[in-house]
Design an enzyme around this catalytic site. Sequence first.
Site, PDB file in Angstrom:
ATOM      1  N   GLU A 177      15.761  55.117  -8.801  1.00 45.34           N
ATOM      2  CA  GLU A 177      16.328  54.346  -7.701  1.00 45.34           C
ATOM      3  C   GLU A 177      16.284  52.852  -7.977  1.00 45.34           C
ATOM      4  O   GLU A 177      17.123  52.107  -7.463  1.00 45.34           O
ATOM      5  CB  GLU A 177      15.567  54.653  -6.401  1.00 45.34           C
ATOM      6  N   ASP A 234      10.227  56.581  -8.466  1.00 45.61           N
ATOM      7  CA  ASP A 234      10.071  55.578  -9.519  1.00 45.61           C
ATOM      8  C   ASP A 234       9.643  54.250  -8.928  1.00 45.61           C
ATOM      9  O   ASP A 234       9.793  53.991  -7.730  1.00 45.61           O
ATOM     10  CB  ASP A 234      11.362  55.418 -10.322  1.00 45.61           C
TER      11      ASP A 234
END
Length: 371
Positions: free
Chosen positions: A139, A77
């Site tokens: 994350e 991400d």
Amino acid sequence: MDTLTDPAPLDPSDLVGLTRALCDIPSVSGDEKALADAIEATLRACPHLVVVRDGDALVARTDLGRDRRVVVAGHIDTVPIADNLPTRLEGTGQDAVLWGRGTVDMLGGVAVALALATELGAPGTTPAHDLTWIFYDHEEVDSALNGLGRLARNHPDLLRGDFAILGEPSNAGIEGGCNGTMRVEVRTRGVAAHSARAWTGENAIHAVAPVLTRLAAYEPRAVEVDGLVYREGLNAVRIEGGIAGNVIPDACTVEVNYRFAPERSVAEAEAHLREVFEGFDVVVTDAAGGARPGLDDPLAAQFVRSVLDTAGGEPAPKYGWTDVARFAELGVPAVNFGPGDPLLAHKDDERLPVAQLAQCRDALRAWLLDD
């Protein structure tokens, strides 16, 4: 009527092209599915890998019967796009620079791992260790949503290993451990009133002035931990308060982020913040402990020597928080090693010298194949 089709595997043979392809599939936290689908298709095309998917996190493992297992992990991400996609390549050859969201943090590192995952363990290669490749979601947001943390809860056996490498940006050098991070809200309360009759109320925004004064005067520590010096930081990152343009506000919140050296526990970090903001209402909203460098572990020391013998330099501390801390909690020593300047992470001008992609791939490949 459109027909849905499975995504085609990505091409791992062109490392720069692979990085561009990964970045050009938008994957802001919470919207990683399309990228996870493409990575899954690439991994499942490799007969030497056993692939498990949990949400938008993927684990691919070899089963070669080796005595030890190395884990290589990276998050897929990114922070929100800032008009910096699609990627663009400037320059030629090894002097080229790839611009765009995710190039540094950390789809360049993901590209290195994905390319090696498709190669190492396939017929004709003989890795010195069994390998686990992890590509995970969420994350860049609250730690409770972290895909690696979810894997640790749902499939703890898949995270087991003797040593882990996080592909976080480290300028193709080695960064040991990481700082911890904590977010707190420092809250004040007042009494609402008409702003024309302010004396009948109590202004909660004015009441946070001492909070800001303490933050401005705060001197963060530099702390040596196992030979590496970690710099701390304590900063206001958001202020919220106010009702309307003619109302004395009755509440105000200052959000504060504390980055603390890994010799402090989460509990000690919280106690420190309550001391700094004594007299105020302090509420912890998010926290994750740091990780000591762990460079004295035999596999870690071997990896450090291998990389530094080629590239030179010395290990450095990781000032930000990374998932080396999660591996440390699991008893797995871990380091950060990936392409990209961490000072460019999250910036609108995020960019990556493409030479670092090959540098990281070649260094990691050489060590993993070294008997």
